[in-house]
Scaffold this motif. Structure first.
Motif, PDB file in Angstrom:
ATOM      1  N   SER A  72      72.977  54.809  31.355  1.00  0.00           N
ATOM      2  CA  SER A  72      73.537  54.092  30.199  1.00  0.00           C
ATOM      3  C   SER A  72      74.964  53.625  30.469  1.00  0.00           C
ATOM      4  CB  SER A  72      73.483  54.963  28.947  1.00  0.00           C
ATOM      5  OG  SER A  72      74.361  56.058  29.061  1.00  0.00           O
ATOM      6  N   LEU A  73      75.702  54.349  31.301  1.00  0.00           N
ATOM      7  CA  LEU A  73      77.063  53.930  31.642  1.00  0.00           C
ATOM      8  C   LEU A  73      77.101  52.966  32.821  1.00  0.00           C
ATOM      9  CD1 LEU A  73      79.013  57.330  31.357  1.00  0.00           C
ATOM     10  CD2 LEU A  73      79.003  55.442  29.729  1.00  0.00           C
ATOM     11  N   GLY A  74      76.001  52.889  33.549  1.00  0.00           N
ATOM     12  CA  GLY A  74      75.968  52.018  34.715  1.00  0.00           C
ATOM     13  C   GLY A  74      76.521  52.671  35.965  1.00  0.00           C
ATOM     14  N   ASN A  75      76.824  53.969  35.891  1.00  0.00           N
ATOM     15  CA  ASN A  75      77.380  54.675  37.041  1.00  0.00           C
ATOM     16  C   ASN A  75      76.869  56.122  36.987  1.00  0.00           C
ATOM     17  OD1 ASN A  75      78.879  55.777  39.082  1.00  0.00           O
ATOM     18  ND2 ASN A  75      80.854  54.984  38.353  1.00  0.00           N
ATOM     19  N   TYR A  76      76.011  56.465  37.943  1.00  0.00           N
ATOM     20  CA  TYR A  76      75.418  57.810  37.939  1.00  0.00           C
ATOM     21  C   TYR A  76      76.463  58.906  38.176  1.00  0.00           C
ATOM     22  CZ  TYR A  76      70.817  55.652  37.903  1.00  0.00           C
ATOM     23  OH  TYR A  76      69.706  54.941  37.546  1.00  0.00           O
ATOM     24  N   THR A  77      77.493  58.597  38.916  1.00  0.00           N
ATOM     25  CA  THR A  77      78.537  59.586  39.178  1.00  0.00           C
ATOM     26  C   THR A  77      79.207  60.028  37.884  1.00  0.00           C
ATOM     27  OG1 THR A  77      78.936  58.527  41.318  1.00  0.00           O
ATOM     28  CG2 THR A  77      80.620  60.039  40.517  1.00  0.00           C
ATOM     29  N   GLN A  78      79.478  59.077  37.008  1.00  0.00           N
ATOM     30  CA  GLN A  78      80.095  59.435  35.723  1.00  0.00           C
ATOM     31  C   GLN A  78      79.162  60.303  34.878  1.00  0.00           C
ATOM     32  OE1 GLN A  78      81.222  55.743  33.921  1.00  0.00           O
ATOM     33  NE2 GLN A  78      83.172  55.612  35.048  1.00  0.00           N
ATOM     34  N   GLY A  79      77.885  60.023  34.939  1.00  0.00           N
ATOM     35  CA  GLY A  79      76.919  60.838  34.203  1.00  0.00           C
ATOM     36  C   GLY A  79      76.936  62.284  34.678  1.00  0.00           C
ATOM     37  N   PHE A  80      76.965  62.465  35.997  1.00  0.00           N
ATOM     38  CA  PHE A  80      77.019  63.828  36.535  1.00  0.00           C
ATOM     39  C   PHE A  80      78.342  64.503  36.219  1.00  0.00           C
ATOM     40  CE2 PHE A  80      73.317  62.467  38.892  1.00  0.00           C
ATOM     41  CZ  PHE A  80      72.571  63.641  38.983  1.00  0.00           C
ATOM     42  N   LEU A  81      79.429  63.751  36.230  1.00  0.00           N
ATOM     43  CA  LEU A  81      80.739  64.313  35.876  1.00  0.00           C
ATOM     44  C   LEU A  81      80.771  64.760  34.411  1.00  0.00           C
ATOM     45  CD1 LEU A  81      83.211  61.944  37.762  1.00  0.00           C
ATOM     46  CD2 LEU A  81      82.744  64.363  38.229  1.00  0.00           C
ATOM     47  N   ILE A  82      80.190  63.971  33.539  1.00  0.00           N
ATOM     48  CA  ILE A  82      80.171  64.334  32.116  1.00  0.00           C
ATOM     49  C   ILE A  82      79.340  65.593  31.902  1.00  0.00           C
ATOM     50  CG2 ILE A  82      79.309  63.603  29.850  1.00  0.00           C
ATOM     51  CD1 ILE A  82      80.159  60.730  30.635  1.00  0.00           C
ATOM     52  N   VAL A  83      78.156  65.663  32.515  1.00  0.00           N
ATOM     53  CA  VAL A  83      77.308  66.856  32.364  1.00  0.00           C
ATOM     54  C   VAL A  83      77.993  68.073  32.995  1.00  0.00           C
ATOM     55  CG1 VAL A  83      75.104  67.901  33.019  1.00  0.00           C
ATOM     56  CG2 VAL A  83      75.167  65.555  32.179  1.00  0.00           C
ATOM     57  N   GLY A  84      78.602  67.881  34.166  1.00  0.00           N
ATOM     58  CA  GLY A  84      79.332  68.981  34.806  1.00  0.00           C
ATOM     59  C   GLY A  84      80.494  69.460  33.954  1.00  0.00           C
TER      60      GLY A  84
END
Length: 115
Positions: A72-84
């Protein structure tokens, strides 16, 4: 002589009763310890088994959530950072509540162990 025989007979009976009491008490405590150990090991085994399944499930859910947020953000790294970051926040909260968790665990286990 009669008094001496009576005392000897009474001593033998008292010895037999005390030996029977000791043997019965020994068997009772042996069974009680066995019951407590099996109950404790059962609780530990069930906790580890269910906890392991829960950890595996939460891991897959966290990965899926990270991919969903990343997509949804267009960047998988940010998704993992948010979950982490969410897990770090949960860890900090758990660290702050560790005394309450310890007291809860001790009270629950003492109920099982001493009843």
């Amino acid at each position: 002589m009669s008094l001496n025989d009576s005392l000897t007979n009474t001593n033998k009976k008292a010895k037999q009763v005390s030996e029977k009491f000791f043997h019965t008490s020994y068997e009772y405590y042996k069974l009680k310890i066995f019951q407590q150990l099996t109950t404790s090991f059962g609780i530990v085994f069930k906790t580890i088994f269910i906890g392991s399944l829960l950890v595996i499930g939460l891991t897959f859910l966290a990965i899926a959530l990270a991919f969903l947020i990343g997509k949804s953000l267009g960047n998988y790294t940010q998704g993992f950072l948010i979950v982490g970051g969410g897990f770090v926040i949960l860890s900090i909260i758990a660290f702050m509540l560790r005394k309450h968790m310890s007291n809860f665990i001790v009270s629950k286990l003492s109920e099982k162990f001493f009843n």
